[in-house]
Design a protein around this motif. Structure first.
Motif, PDB file in Angstrom:
ATOM      1  N   ARG A  31       0.804  -1.226   0.000  1.00 12.60           N
ATOM      2  CA  ARG A  31       0.000   0.000   0.000  1.00 12.60           C
ATOM      3  C   ARG A  31       0.835   1.273   0.000  1.00 12.60           C
ATOM      4  O   ARG A  31       0.354   2.319  -0.421  1.00 12.60           O
ATOM      5  N   ASN A  32       2.055   1.210   0.496  1.00 10.41           N
ATOM      6  CA  ASN A  32       2.875   2.414   0.599  1.00 10.41           C
ATOM      7  C   ASN A  32       3.991   2.476  -0.429  1.00 10.41           C
ATOM      8  O   ASN A  32       4.051   3.394  -1.231  1.00 10.41           O
ATOM      9  N   TYR A  33       4.893   1.514  -0.391  1.00  8.46           N
ATOM     10  CA  TYR A  33       6.061   1.533  -1.269  1.00  8.46           C
ATOM     11  C   TYR A  33       5.668   1.416  -2.736  1.00  8.46           C
ATOM     12  O   TYR A  33       6.117   2.199  -3.569  1.00  8.46           O
ATOM     13  N   LEU A  34       4.809   0.492  -3.053  1.00  8.96           N
ATOM     14  CA  LEU A  34       4.430   0.278  -4.442  1.00  8.96           C
ATOM     15  C   LEU A  34       3.695   1.486  -5.017  1.00  8.96           C
ATOM     16  O   LEU A  34       4.098   2.057  -6.023  1.00  8.96           O
ATOM     17  N   VAL A  35       2.645   1.897  -4.357  1.00 12.00           N
ATOM     18  CA  VAL A  35       1.791   2.968  -4.878  1.00 12.00           C
ATOM     19  C   VAL A  35       2.447   4.341  -4.788  1.00 12.00           C
ATOM     20  O   VAL A  35       2.456   5.106  -5.744  1.00 12.00           O
ATOM     21  N   ASN A  36       2.990   4.664  -3.636  1.00 11.15           N
ATOM     22  CA  ASN A  36       3.502   6.023  -3.415  1.00 11.15           C
ATOM     23  C   ASN A  36       4.949   6.220  -3.820  1.00 11.15           C
ATOM     24  O   ASN A  36       5.449   7.333  -3.756  1.00 11.15           O
ATOM     25  N   ASP A  37       5.644   5.161  -4.195  1.00  9.92           N
ATOM     26  CA  ASP A  37       7.054   5.312  -4.502  1.00  9.92           C
ATOM     27  C   ASP A  37       7.388   4.775  -5.891  1.00  9.92           C
ATOM     28  O   ASP A  37       7.650   5.551  -6.800  1.00  9.92           O
ATOM     29  N   ILE A  38       7.383   3.487  -6.041  1.00 14.51           N
ATOM     30  CA  ILE A  38       7.855   2.872  -7.280  1.00 14.51           C
ATOM     31  C   ILE A  38       7.016   3.262  -8.498  1.00 14.51           C
ATOM     32  O   ILE A  38       7.559   3.682  -9.518  1.00 14.51           O
ATOM     33  N   LEU A  39       5.705   3.137  -8.413  1.00 11.19           N
ATOM     34  CA  LEU A  39       4.876   3.450  -9.574  1.00 11.19           C
ATOM     35  C   LEU A  39       4.932   4.934  -9.922  1.00 11.19           C
ATOM     36  O   LEU A  39       5.004   5.302 -11.097  1.00 11.19           O
ATOM     37  N   ALA A  40       4.914   5.788  -8.908  1.00 15.92           N
ATOM     38  CA  ALA A  40       4.963   7.233  -9.160  1.00 15.92           C
ATOM     39  C   ALA A  40       6.295   7.644  -9.782  1.00 15.92           C
ATOM     40  O   ALA A  40       6.333   8.424 -10.742  1.00 15.92           O
ATOM     41  N   ARG A  54       5.274   0.173 -19.200  1.00 15.83           N
ATOM     42  CA  ARG A  54       4.051  -0.522 -18.799  1.00 15.83           C
ATOM     43  C   ARG A  54       4.244  -1.116 -17.410  1.00 15.83           C
ATOM     44  O   ARG A  54       5.048  -2.019 -17.237  1.00 15.83           O
ATOM     45  N   PRO A  55       3.533  -0.601 -16.409  1.00 15.81           N
ATOM     46  CA  PRO A  55       3.658  -1.202 -15.078  1.00 15.81           C
ATOM     47  C   PRO A  55       3.013  -2.583 -15.058  1.00 15.81           C
ATOM     48  O   PRO A  55       2.217  -2.924 -15.920  1.00 15.81           O
ATOM     49  N   MET A  56       3.363  -3.345 -14.037  1.00 18.77           N
ATOM     50  CA  MET A  56       2.805  -4.682 -13.912  1.00 18.77           C
ATOM     51  C   MET A  56       1.292  -4.639 -13.766  1.00 18.77           C
ATOM     52  O   MET A  56       0.727  -3.607 -13.418  1.00 18.77           O
ATOM     53  N   LEU A  57       0.660  -5.754 -14.045  1.00 19.76           N
ATOM     54  CA  LEU A  57      -0.782  -5.865 -13.901  1.00 19.76           C
ATOM     55  C   LEU A  57      -1.163  -5.705 -12.437  1.00 19.76           C
ATOM     56  O   LEU A  57      -0.655  -6.432 -11.578  1.00 19.76           O
ATOM     57  N   LEU A  58      -2.047  -4.779 -12.137  1.00 22.47           N
ATOM     58  CA  LEU A  58      -2.435  -4.528 -10.759  1.00 22.47           C
ATOM     59  C   LEU A  58      -3.943  -4.620 -10.574  1.00 22.47           C
ATOM     60  O   LEU A  58      -4.530  -3.855  -9.831  1.00 22.47           O
ATOM     61  N   ASP A  59      -4.561  -5.549 -11.257  1.00 19.83           N
ATOM     62  CA  ASP A  59      -5.995  -5.742 -11.106  1.00 19.83           C
ATOM     63  C   ASP A  59      -6.289  -6.156  -9.657  1.00 19.83           C
ATOM     64  O   ASP A  59      -5.621  -7.027  -9.101  1.00 19.83           O
ATOM     65  N   HIS A  60      -7.272  -5.533  -9.054  1.00 23.20           N
ATOM     66  CA  HIS A  60      -7.550  -5.790  -7.639  1.00 23.20           C
ATOM     67  C   HIS A  60      -7.927  -7.243  -7.375  1.00 23.20           C
ATOM     68  O   HIS A  60      -7.665  -7.782  -6.297  1.00 23.20           O
ATOM     69  N   ARG A  61      -8.515  -7.915  -8.356  1.00 20.81           N
ATOM     70  CA  ARG A  61      -8.880  -9.328  -8.150  1.00 20.81           C
ATOM     71  C   ARG A  61      -7.639 -10.209  -8.073  1.00 20.81           C
ATOM     72  O   ARG A  61      -7.587 -11.159  -7.288  1.00 20.81           O
ATOM     73  N   VAL A  62      -6.627  -9.895  -8.874  1.00 24.76           N
ATOM     74  CA  VAL A  62      -5.375 -10.656  -8.832  1.00 24.76           C
ATOM     75  C   VAL A  62      -4.674 -10.416  -7.499  1.00 24.76           C
ATOM     76  O   VAL A  62      -4.167 -11.347  -6.857  1.00 24.76           O
ATOM     77  N   VAL A  63      -4.649  -9.168  -7.054  1.00 18.92           N
ATOM     78  CA  VAL A  63      -4.018  -8.823  -5.783  1.00 18.92           C
ATOM     79  C   VAL A  63      -4.746  -9.508  -4.625  1.00 18.92           C
ATOM     80  O   VAL A  63      -4.118 -10.102  -3.750  1.00 18.92           O
ATOM     81  N   ASP A  64      -6.075  -9.456  -4.626  1.00 20.60           N
ATOM     82  CA  ASP A  64      -6.845 -10.102  -3.561  1.00 20.60           C
ATOM     83  C   ASP A  64      -6.610 -11.605  -3.536  1.00 20.60           C
ATOM     84  O   ASP A  64      -6.464 -12.212  -2.474  1.00 20.60           O
TER      85      ASP A  64
END
Length: 75
Positions: A31-40, A54-64
Motif C-alpha cells: 500500500r505504501n512503497y508500491l503505490v507512493n514510490d515505485i509506480l509514481a 508498462r507497469p505490472m498488472l495490478l488488477d484488484h482481483r489478482v491482488v486479492d
C-alpha cells in the motif's frame, strides 16, 4: 525486492513467516512503497525521458487472490 527478502526482513524483526504480522508487513509495503514510490517514480521518469513504460498488472482481483495464497505457493 524478492519474496525471500521479505522473509529475511521478517526474521530480523522476529516475525514468523505466514503469520498475521507477516501479512501486515506485506500489505503495508504494497500500500505504501508500491503505490507512493515505485509506480509514481517510474511514471515521472518515463514521461520525462519520453519512454513508454508498462507497469505490472495490478488488477484488484489478482491482488486479492494473491493475498489469500499460502506461503508455500509463493516463490
Amino acid at each position: 525486492i524478492t519474496f525471500d527478502s521479505y522473509r529475511q526482513a521478517a526474521a530480523k524483526l522476529g516475525v514468523r513467516a505466514n503469520s498475521p504480522e507477516y501479512r501486515s508487513l506485506l500489505l503495508a509495503d504494497q500500500r505504501n512503497y508500491l503505490v507512493n514510490d515505485i509506480l509514481a517514480k517510474t511514471d515521472r521518469m518515463s514521461m520525462a525521458h519520453g519512454l513508454e513504460v508498462r507497469p505490472m498488472l495490478l488488477d484488484h482481483r489478482v491482488v486479492d487472490f494473491s493475498r489469500g495464497l499460502d506461503d508455500k505457493w509463493i516463490k
